[in-house]
Enzyme design. Structure first.
Site, mmCIF file in Angstrom:
data_model
loop_
_atom_site.group_PDB
_atom_site.id
_atom_site.type_symbol
_atom_site.label_atom_id
_atom_site.label_comp_id
_atom_site.label_asym_id
_atom_site.label_seq_id
_atom_site.Cartn_x
_atom_site.Cartn_y
_atom_site.Cartn_z
ATOM 1 N N LYS A 494 -11.472 12.062 0.957
ATOM 2 C CA LYS A 494 -10.134 11.769 0.444
ATOM 3 C C LYS A 494 -10.004 10.295 0.125
ATOM 4 C CE LYS A 494 -8.265 11.203 5.123
ATOM 5 N NZ LYS A 494 -7.235 11.637 6.094
ATOM 6 N N ARG A 592 2.305 15.179 13.534
ATOM 7 C CA ARG A 592 2.366 15.132 12.076
ATOM 8 C C ARG A 592 2.362 16.587 11.620
ATOM 9 N NH1 ARG A 592 -2.151 11.055 9.803
ATOM 10 N NH2 ARG A 592 -3.340 12.930 10.253
ATOM 11 N N TYR A 718 -1.489 -21.885 -4.895
ATOM 12 C CA TYR A 718 -0.030 -21.777 -4.836
ATOM 13 C C TYR A 718 0.540 -22.349 -3.536
ATOM 14 C CZ TYR A 718 0.091 -18.709 -8.929
ATOM 15 O OH TYR A 718 -0.009 -18.187 -10.191
ATOM 16 N N MET A 767 -3.479 -13.504 -7.382
ATOM 17 C CA MET A 767 -3.573 -12.128 -7.856
ATOM 18 C C MET A 767 -4.985 -11.795 -8.341
ATOM 19 S SD MET A 767 -1.494 -10.127 -10.888
ATOM 20 C CE MET A 767 0.056 -10.102 -10.005
#
Length: 823
Positions: A494, A592, A718, A767
């Site tokens: 998964k 769950r 930054y 980023m």
């Protein structure tokens, strides 16, 4: 290549011929041990090897259908009249006996290489350095195991006059089997490290176990700068009357003393032998490459009257690509890159991988091939054999690059085109010419076929996640060894296989015959089916809107509530189906998904018994804290609840329902609760709770874009978070939080590995990029950078980011290119 009759082989291995004895005089020229990689029958002999959980005997019927007629077996129950069988007690031992006999037919020198690291590199570099003086047969790739060594030695034939074979062991007594197979005249002991140390009492024991390869050798090459290696090797040589060929870079008392001078991008090495001075340069500065090159030089002094004739070749040595690269190409193509060497044996192996990859999606098979150099064969015979290999593996098209292969274009009978040079090929290249194809790019190094790969690759972003498929298989086998032979394995694929690539990982697991794959949502399962994956797949979080896709794609849902069962039953009945497989989840404490109360379980049982639309394949639960010893009492309570509740199903249904509750940590810590199946997840990717010998499978890499100098009054990044107190050198790397790197690793919380050094990430991670403080290092644009992998563990990265390895892996962005490495 061997050339024995069946009767001769039976005598060599001490076997008895059964089945069809009329083939006793048939000649055998090919030995196979893996039915999955075999393609052409020819005069082939299949050894049905036995492992702890599998046996080659199971695949004999399929091989007979493919045309194989001769088998070496240890199980008399598989013998029939449709083939010829050689019955032996132990098929692995029989393979080794055949290799020993074959080795004895040749008198040319053989070099044997062992040690913890560097075996394959030294073997390949020796081939590069000595090919002008010798016709060399060598181990394909890193074939150095109990099976790989005999298969390598069986490649010996009279056209060669030098053999180079590597040998590796992982536990005591293994080298005894290998020693007589290689029977090296010259030995090379590379070094000693921590690999497989868990199987040895001490470093001394491991050294001596490896040295057993050289009991009958005449000379042994070793570096005496390690005290423990020097002591053990010299004691061993004295015991077996072996000539010691010692060398040193540190002024130790050695036969050959070398001195190094490390430059910016190269290392110069000087020595003097019998008053004659030698100097050679290598295009590397790291200590491992220097050590490997010194071994090669010393070996050349043994084989050649004057090594001066080969010293110029050292400066042309290149990094060795130990594994094939598999990655996505343009126009729905799949690229198999093997462009660092080119010979017949490695071509045959690469064609095996190409066939496996193409067969799963029925892709057009195309090979881009350079001249094949340094084989010792006449070119006409060589390219005739290449054409035969391409036909055997049903290649659709070959593109030849190079003057020699072009000159012999008339020998190729499949669709083809030829170009005298790489430039000619690039001039004629059109991106639209390759569509939905599996392409093998196979070339000698001087042809620079990495440029061909660049033309064909889908993503050019230099940040990439390398997935080592061989390490993944190793980890799977480590867990298999913890299980009973009858225990099944479900592997979790998964979340894009924990970020590693769902389709590619699923294909490898299918090839390894795992029993089940598990995905989170239906779309993931549909994608695997569309990619040709046929292994049973369970959908852990099925949604009602996806029920038809589940049915259409033969997926198996996890039923976790009465309401979900009713809805799925209705959909199954609308499709007119019976006994559709489902899995039921019990909630034993996770709170769950799952059936929590006995009343729910009984209601589910009654609904299923009403008709035959549904059939329960398994009942399972999920451990809450199997990795935490502090919660072991809770875990034991989960086991008790699970066992009580599955008993309700066992009493209610006439067929067997499989049970499973263990995850990766559970397999390690609670092996007595295997039940019928286990679920392997993060452990497959190299994360262990108990120190299992797992291998790292993922390496996040990028390259340096720019290097600049920053003064103490300036800041980096930054918010001016990156500060320096001295004049500093800063490297900018095109990898940021959009690629999946956690911003918490910035400001020296995380680090990277570059130029054999660990350096801090300075300033805020951006980023699309990050900055490294590389002050004091010789770093330049284009240098490779590792963010996690063999030098920085993913566990460390997760700890520094205050998270878990799952999040690090699954967070790697889709824009990061996945490159799959496979031997």
């Amino acid at each position: 290549m061997i050339n024995f009759s069946i009767a001769e082989i039976s005598k060599i291995v001490g076997g008895k011929i059964a089945g069809q004895p009329e083939f006793a005089n048939q000649r055998i020229n090919q030995v196979i041990t893996d039915s999955r990689t075999f393609f052409n029958s020819g005069n082939s002999l299949f050894f049905a090897l036995k492992g702890p959980r599998n046996t080659g005997h199971l695949y004999i019927p399929d091989l007979i259908k493919k045309g194989v007629k001769i088998f070496v077996v240890s199980d008399k129950n598989v013998i029939n009249k449709n083939a010829t069988f050689i019955l032996v007690e132990n098929t692995t031992l029989a393979l080794q006996q055949l290799a020993i006999y074959h080795r004895q037919q040749f008198n040319f020198p053989v070099i044997g290489i062992t040690g913890s690291n560097g075996k394959t590199i030294i073997k390949e570099w020796l081939h590069e350095i000595l090919s002008g003086q010798f016709k060399i047969v060598r181990s394909p790739k890193s074939y150095n195991s109990q099976i790989g060594v005999p298969l390598s030695v069986l490649l010996m034939n009279p056209i060669y006059n030098l053999g180079i074979f590597e040998a590796g062991i992982s536990q005591p007594d293994e080298m005894e089997n290998i020693s007589d197979i290689i029977s090296p005249e010259i030995g090379v002991f590379t070094n000693i490290g921590d690999a497989h140390q868990e199987n040895f009492h001490s470093i001394q024991q491991k050294i001596n176990e490896k040295l057993n390869l050289f009991k009958k050798s005449k000379k042994l090459v070793y570096c005496c700068d390690s005290g423990i290696v020097k002591t053990e090797v010299e004691t061993f040589c004295d015991k077996y009357s072996i000539e010691k060929i010692s060398w040193s870079l540190e002024g130790s008392n050695a036969l050959i003393n070398l001195k190094k001078q490390v430059g910016d991008n190269f290392t110069e090495i000087n020595t003097s032998i019998t008053d004659k001075k030698y100097q050679f340069k290598i295009p590397f500065t790291d200590s491992s490459s220097i050590e490997n090159a010194c071994h090669c030089f010393v070996v050349s002094t043994i084989l050649l009257n004057d090594p001066l004739q080969v010293v110029e070749r050292f400066k042309k040595l290149e990094p060795i690509a130990m594994r094939l690269e598999i990655k996505q190409g343009i126009n729905n193509c799949l690229l198999v890159n093997d462009y660092y060497n080119s010979d017949l044996n490695s071509l045959a192996i690469a064609l095996t991988v190409l066939h496996q990859q193409a067969a799963k999606e029925h892709l057009y098979k195309q090979v881009i091939l350079s001249d094949i150099l340094q084989t010792g064969m006449p070119p006409a015979d060589l390219y005739k054999r290449v054409n035969e290999l391409l036909i055997e593996w049903k290649i659709d098209e070959v593109i030849g690059v190079g003057s020699e292969i072009s000159d012999h274009s008339n020998l190729f009978s499949i669709k083809n085109s030829f170009y005298n040079s790489l430039n000619r090929f690039k001039e004629s290249f059109k991106r639209d010419n390759s569509n939905s194809a599996a392409l093998l790019i196979k070339g000698a190094r001087q042809f620079e076929f990495e440029k061909v790969s660049t033309l064909l690759q889908q993503k050019a972003h230099q940040t990439q996640l390398e997935i080592n498929l061989n390490a993944l298989v190793n980890n799977l086998n480590v867990f298999k060894n913890l299980l009973k032979p009858e225990t099944k394995i479900m592997v979790m694929v998964k979340a894009f296989s924990y970020g590693s690539g769902d389709v590619e990982i699923a294909k490898v697991l299918q090839y390894q015959n795992v029993d089940y794959l598990a995905v989170a949502v239906t779309d993931e399962g549909v994608q695997l089916r569309n990619a040709g994956v046929r292994t049973p797949i369970i959908v852990m979080n099925p949604e009602q809107d996806s029920f038809q896709n589940i049915i259409d794609n033969s997926l198996e849902p996890n039923i976790y509530s009465v309401e979900l069962l009713k809805s799925f039953k209705k959909k199954v009945s609308q499709n007119g189906l019976q006994e559709f497989p489902v899995h039921l989840k019990i909630d034993t404490g996770m709170n769950r998904l799952g059936l929590k109360y006995e009343s729910e379980i009984k209601e589910v049982i009654q609904h299923i018994l009403q008709n035959n639309w549904i059939k329960i394949k398994s009942v399972f639960s999920h451990l809450v804290a199997s990795d935490d010893p502090k919660c072991d009492n809770f875990t034991q309570n989960q086991f008790e609840i699970f066992e009580n509740q599955v008993e309700l199903f066992a009493k209610s249904f006439p067929y067997k329902i499989e049970r499973h509750i263990l995850n990766s940590a559970g397999i390690e810590r609670f092996p007595h609760k295997q039940f019928d199946m286990v679920r392997l997840g993060i452990g497959l990717y190299g994360v262990t709770n108990t120190g299992l010998p797992l291998e790292n499978i993922g390496t996040l890499k990028s390259t340096v874009s720019q290097v600049k100098t920053v003064n103490p009054n300036e800041t980096i990044g930054y918010s001016r978070k990156g500060e320096v107190s001295v004049i500093s050198k800063i490297a900018i790397v095109p990898l940021g939080y959009a690629d999946g790197l956690d911003r918490k690793l910035g400001n020296k919380n995380g680090s990277a590995f570059i130029g054999e050094k660990r350096v801090p990430i300075i300033g805020n991670i951006c980023m699309d990029m990050l900055m490294l403080d590389v002050t004091g290092l010789n770093v330049k644009p284009g240098d490779k950078v590792e963010l996690f992998g063999s030098n920085i563990s993913i566990l460390e990265v997760a700890k520094n980011a205050s998270t878990i390895p799952y999040e690090i892996l699954t967070g790697i962005s889709q824009r990061v290119k996945r490159v799959y490495l496979q031997e």
